[in-house]
Design an enzyme around this catalytic site. Structure first.
Site, PDB file in Angstrom:
ATOM      1  N   ASN A 181       0.777  27.274  45.080  1.00  0.00           N
ATOM      2  CA  ASN A 181       0.449  27.263  43.647  1.00  0.00           C
ATOM      3  C   ASN A 181      -0.700  26.317  43.338  1.00  0.00           C
ATOM      4  OD1 ASN A 181       2.068  29.195  42.388  1.00  0.00           O
ATOM      5  ND2 ASN A 181       3.833  27.825  42.319  1.00  0.00           N
ATOM      6  N   HIS A 186      -1.084  29.608  39.524  1.00  0.00           N
ATOM      7  CA  HIS A 186       0.246  30.173  39.277  1.00  0.00           C
ATOM      8  C   HIS A 186       0.231  31.696  39.174  1.00  0.00           C
ATOM      9  CE1 HIS A 186       2.520  26.457  38.865  1.00  0.00           C
ATOM     10  NE2 HIS A 186       1.435  25.937  38.297  1.00  0.00           N
ATOM     11  N   GLU A 217      11.155  29.410  44.314  1.00  0.00           N
ATOM     12  CA  GLU A 217      10.689  30.235  45.421  1.00  0.00           C
ATOM     13  C   GLU A 217      11.811  30.584  46.392  1.00  0.00           C
ATOM     14  OE1 GLU A 217       9.852  25.919  46.725  1.00  0.00           O
ATOM     15  OE2 GLU A 217      10.018  27.089  44.874  1.00  0.00           O
TER      16      GLU A 217
END
Length: 311
Positions: A181, A186, A217
């Site tokens: 990220n 994002h 995640e």
């Protein structure tokens, strides 16, 4: 061709009443019929109708008893019930509503009035079902969310306890996802979550396999009626397929996006109960060892199934 009409179960010991309701409702609904309470319970459990029109005065057991059993059954408790009866006292109506019925109308009934009230209840159920569905789905990936997984795990463990069947639980984590990220943003991170979720869904392809986003995640897969070997094979297949996507990840030691997987297995003996919390913790512990021992690998019952080559 699939019948997409909502299903209504009509329960009445008088064939004339069943015929009247059938003729009045069949253009909009699929009509199921029963003349006894016990048969109605069987049909409700197998067909899961969208609405039940239930007579109180049945020959075998009362409609009140049928309603009580339906509301105490996890499978049928949310099916709306409308009592249809010749009884017309305040006490009768109150009892039916207290048992969980949503409406009440009396014989002889007016078909136009029945159609309107049935249509209102079917529409209300459709909206309720949609809200329930949306509350159980992860908005980004379309997978089941943590809430739905927790409910599914409880029900699956009950099944495994009763039938003494084996369960595998796979805990999957995208390696160094925070760094991904940070490096790519994002939006790319969300895309990666979607891609991985599709790999998981394809990898756990049996009808009883259950895939969910556990949080962030992390993902989780529950394999019902499975062995440790089957769990390990599914996990390794998923790990390989993510690796083969070759999604660039310069913040990871492999140079591409990868996942680590922990696999737990359990099978209850007769009289034993699976410890739900310990089962999940076991999978999480295996995942921890997979990440601690280098990532991009599968750990099942504390033994390593794959050792990746670092770049």
């Amino acid at each position: 061709m699939t019948n997409l009409k909502p299903k209504i179960l009509v329960v009445d010991d008088e064939r004339l009443n069943i015929r009247l309701l059938y003729e009045g409702l069949r253009d909009e609904y699929q009509i199921l019929a029963s003349s006894t309470g016990m048969d109605a319970l069987r049909i409700a459990n197998t067909e899961l109708p969208d609405l039940i029109l239930l007579d109180i005065g049945l020959d075998d057991i009362s409609g009140h008893d049928v309603c009580t059993q339906l509301k105490s059954n996890e499978l049928t408790k949310n099916i709306p019930i409308i009592f249809v009866t010749a009884q017309d006292t305040y006490e009768d109506e109150l009892k039916g509503l207290e048992l969980g019925a949503i409406d009440y109308f009396r014989k002889p009934f007016s078909i136009p009035l029945v159609r309107v009230r049935v249509r209102n209840q079917i529409e209300l159920k459709r909206k309720t079902d949609m809200l329930q569905y949306l509350s159980s789905i992860d908005g980004l990936t379309g997978l089941a969310n943590r809430r739905q997984f927790d409910e599914h795990l409880v029900n699956t463990i009950r099944y495994a306890d009763r039938q003494h069947r084996g369960l595998c639980l796979l805990m999957i984590d995208i390696d160094r996802f925070k760094q991904y990220n940070d490096l790519y943003g994002h939006v790319r991170g969300d895309d990666a979550l979607k891609v991985v979720s599709r790999v998981l869904t394809k990898g756990a392809g049996r009808p009883m396999d259950f895939v969910a986003r556990f949080g962030g995640e992390e993902f989780i897969i529950l394999l019902t009626d499975s062995s440790p070997e089957e769990g390990a094979l599914v996990a390794e297949k998923i790990r390989e397929q993510v690796e083969q996507l070759h999604i660039p990840h310069e913040g990871c030691e492999f140079g591409f996006l990868s996942v680590s997987v922990g696999v737990a297995y359990t099978k209850p003996d007769i009289g034993e109960h699976i410890d739900e919390r310990a089962f999940v913790e076991h999978a999480d512990t295996c995942l921890y060892f997979a990440k601690e021992s280098g990532r991009n690998r599968v750990i099942c019952e504390n033994f390593e199934l794959h050792r990746p080559i670092k770049k």
